[in-house]
Motif scaffolding. Sequence first.
Motif, PDB file in Angstrom:
ATOM      1  N   PRO A  72       0.797  -1.238   0.000  1.00  0.00           N
ATOM      2  CA  PRO A  72       0.000   0.000   0.000  1.00  0.00           C
ATOM      3  C   PRO A  72       0.822   1.278   0.000  1.00  0.00           C
ATOM      4  N   ARG A  73       2.124   1.201   0.278  1.00  0.00           N
ATOM      5  CA  ARG A  73       2.952   2.410   0.263  1.00  0.00           C
ATOM      6  C   ARG A  73       3.803   2.508  -1.007  1.00  0.00           C
ATOM      7  N   LEU A  74       3.463   1.715  -1.996  1.00  0.00           N
ATOM      8  CA  LEU A  74       4.168   1.751  -3.275  1.00  0.00           C
ATOM      9  C   LEU A  74       3.161   1.930  -4.405  1.00  0.00           C
ATOM     10  N   PRO A  75       3.527   2.651  -5.469  1.00  0.00           N
ATOM     11  CA  PRO A  75       2.629   2.752  -6.623  1.00  0.00           C
ATOM     12  C   PRO A  75       2.614   1.427  -7.372  1.00  0.00           C
ATOM     13  N   ARG A  76       1.523   1.147  -8.062  1.00  0.00           N
ATOM     14  CA  ARG A  76       1.485  -0.047  -8.906  1.00  0.00           C
ATOM     15  C   ARG A  76       1.649   0.370 -10.361  1.00  0.00           C
ATOM     16  N   ILE A  77       2.394  -0.384 -11.107  1.00  0.00           N
ATOM     17  CA  ILE A  77       2.580  -0.113 -12.526  1.00  0.00           C
ATOM     18  C   ILE A  77       1.481  -0.836 -13.295  1.00  0.00           C
ATOM     19  N   VAL A  78       0.862  -0.144 -14.235  1.00  0.00           N
ATOM     20  CA  VAL A  78      -0.267  -0.730 -14.953  1.00  0.00           C
ATOM     21  C   VAL A  78      -0.017  -0.864 -16.451  1.00  0.00           C
ATOM     22  N   ASP A  79       1.014  -0.228 -16.967  1.00  0.00           N
ATOM     23  CA  ASP A  79       1.302  -0.335 -18.393  1.00  0.00           C
ATOM     24  C   ASP A  79       2.746   0.089 -18.635  1.00  0.00           C
ATOM     25  N   PHE A  80       3.320  -0.381 -19.727  1.00  0.00           N
ATOM     26  CA  PHE A  80       4.705  -0.060 -20.055  1.00  0.00           C
ATOM     27  C   PHE A  80       4.883  -0.031 -21.566  1.00  0.00           C
ATOM     28  N   PHE A  81       5.566   1.010 -22.047  1.00  0.00           N
ATOM     29  CA  PHE A  81       5.903   1.121 -23.456  1.00  0.00           C
ATOM     30  C   PHE A  81       7.428   1.141 -23.578  1.00  0.00           C
ATOM     31  N   PRO A  82       8.011   0.125 -24.231  1.00  0.00           N
ATOM     32  CA  PRO A  82       9.476   0.077 -24.373  1.00  0.00           C
ATOM     33  C   PRO A  82       9.971   1.217 -25.250  1.00  0.00           C
ATOM     34  N   PRO A  83      11.280   1.455 -25.310  1.00  0.00           N
ATOM     35  CA  PRO A  83      11.831   2.578 -26.072  1.00  0.00           C
ATOM     36  C   PRO A  83      11.327   2.627 -27.508  1.00  0.00           C
ATOM     37  N   ASP A  84      10.880   3.828 -27.936  1.00  0.00           N
ATOM     38  CA  ASP A  84      10.399   4.008 -29.302  1.00  0.00           C
ATOM     39  C   ASP A  84      11.548   4.479 -30.196  1.00  0.00           C
ATOM     40  N   GLY A  85      11.221   4.956 -31.392  1.00  0.00           N
ATOM     41  CA  GLY A  85      12.247   5.387 -32.334  1.00  0.00           C
ATOM     42  C   GLY A  85      13.098   6.529 -31.821  1.00  0.00           C
ATOM     43  N   SER A  86      12.535   7.321 -30.912  1.00  0.00           N
ATOM     44  CA  SER A  86      13.284   8.446 -30.344  1.00  0.00           C
ATOM     45  C   SER A  86      14.056   8.060 -29.080  1.00  0.00           C
ATOM     46  N   GLY A  87      13.891   6.804 -28.680  1.00  0.00           N
ATOM     47  CA  GLY A  87      14.559   6.362 -27.459  1.00  0.00           C
ATOM     48  C   GLY A  87      13.772   6.640 -26.202  1.00  0.00           C
ATOM     49  N   ASP A  88      12.513   7.101 -26.333  1.00  0.00           N
ATOM     50  CA  ASP A  88      11.671   7.385 -25.172  1.00  0.00           C
ATOM     51  C   ASP A  88      10.868   6.144 -24.793  1.00  0.00           C
ATOM     52  N   SER A  89      10.800   5.855 -23.518  1.00  0.00           N
ATOM     53  CA  SER A  89       9.940   4.784 -23.027  1.00  0.00           C
ATOM     54  C   SER A  89       9.029   5.367 -21.949  1.00  0.00           C
ATOM     55  N   TYR A  90       7.942   4.648 -21.647  1.00  0.00           N
ATOM     56  CA  TYR A  90       6.924   5.198 -20.753  1.00  0.00           C
ATOM     57  C   TYR A  90       6.466   4.144 -19.750  1.00  0.00           C
ATOM     58  N   LEU A  91       6.365   4.574 -18.499  1.00  0.00           N
ATOM     59  CA  LEU A  91       5.779   3.768 -17.433  1.00  0.00           C
ATOM     60  C   LEU A  91       4.452   4.402 -17.036  1.00  0.00           C
ATOM     61  N   VAL A  92       3.390   3.619 -16.999  1.00  0.00           N
ATOM     62  CA  VAL A  92       2.078   4.107 -16.567  1.00  0.00           C
ATOM     63  C   VAL A  92       1.801   3.528 -15.189  1.00  0.00           C
ATOM     64  N   MET A  93       1.546   4.398 -14.220  1.00  0.00           N
ATOM     65  CA  MET A  93       1.372   3.925 -12.849  1.00  0.00           C
ATOM     66  C   MET A  93       0.314   4.740 -12.110  1.00  0.00           C
TER      67      MET A  93
END
Length: 499
Positions: A72-93
């Motif tokens: 309960p004291r940690l966020p949960r991760i719900v989605d993840f996008f690996p690095p795209d063509g620009s090298g950006d990746s995304y964590l959804v939490m």
Amino acid sequence: MIQRAIHHQGHVIGGRYQVQQNIGSGGMSHVYLVDDLKLSGKQWAVKQCFLLQDQHNNIEDEAELLTTLSHPRLPRIVDFFPPDGSGDSYLVMDYIHGVTLEKYFLSHHRKLKSDFILQIAQQAIEVLEYLHKHDPPIVFRDLKPSNIMLTSNLELRLIDFGIARNYKQEQDQDTVKLGTVGFAAPEQYGSGQSDARSDLYGLGALLLYLVTEGAHSEWSEGVENRIRSDFPKGKIPILRKLLQIVPDDRYQSTDEVRFALFPTTQTREQNHNQSYREMKGIHLGTHVIAVMGVSSGVGTTHTAISVVHYLARLFKKVAIVELDEDSISFSRIQQIVEGTSIYTNKQDLQFSVEGVDYYRQATSAKVIELLSSGYNFIVLDMGSYVKSDRLDEFLRADIPLLVGWGSEWKLQDLEELIKSLMKYHQNKWVYCIPLAPLDAVKRLRKKISSTKVYTLPLHVDPFDRSGEMDKVLNKILHGYVPSLQKGKRFRFGVGSRSQ
């Protein structure tokens, strides 16, 4: 240091998450508040990470790490996008409503009451204990005020796992030196491998920073003279020991620190149970358990009801939601509970049984609504697996619980379903096989490389308490529930009504 342009309001990430505003930026990331275009009304935090090519595995490691955590004291991760063509990746939490401890500290002119500082310490010890006893142990490595969120109830949440790592026993020092100067332990800069004691140093640095009104986070000569006069004198040596340069000279575990800071607390287990008893009166966020069966008739509803009534004996506010629109199970339960003889086209889709709120034939939109209704736990009865939008709710749950057949010749159904869903992260999935022999459980654990396979004992009445079932559920929900407590019984009978 790499820089990327900030996404502005209206930009859509991954075809699903629409940016509302930027809520934080660092040297290698931006964090956004986003609306979920698929689940109307739901908001998340999205972390955009921009790293060099040879660092792409770091963010994937972070995503993999977060999916294994449930506290309960940690966020949960719900989605993840690996690095795209620009090298950006995304964590959804989870988006945590509140302010960082740093902002709260500054808004109070750097003067926090000693009792509140000790509350922060107690909550930090609680979550560090969970991380350090994870298998394998996890070291947070950056316990600083800006990485701690405070909710509206002033409850602590750790955020930003960008440099957390699994402890590797065979490694004698960290390959990457990371941590915030002034809060990170000396070994994080080349003198050895960081371990649980590194986080204890970080805890000491955090507490010293708060009790010296932001003046110090490292122990030095004369620093005790800068500590606020209202801070208990007897606890100053504890801070000094936490901040020793050599790890062997510090406290060696969260248990030792807890006993030193809070000597009136009895055993570790008693303290653990007390924290959960307090949780019964303090809403720490809603946790979701999704129960899905491999096929019809496997016992999904029976298992979901067993789980939710077990939780009702431990927490004040729990609910169970029927997401299978074709099911009539909850309708039959409501008919018996309310003592009616005919049940047709009833408009009241909510009823209660022994402290559990039941919602029948609900939609995903209803689940979103209930997430902000103050429940400690929501159990989703998803029925049998179908290729539909309901799978999203299963994947997003804190504990996705998959129920398979106990018969040896039908275990293959579970194996095939697991294989068909391999493209999804399965780290936090739990597999339950009613009445399965232990040999079958062991074989399945080995075949799918997971220890989270359990046999469920015979439990004739899911509303009633079963000692054997309680033991299994206590293992499955480890990290969420205390040790077993006595609870009330409920038995069906004509005319029985909820209280």
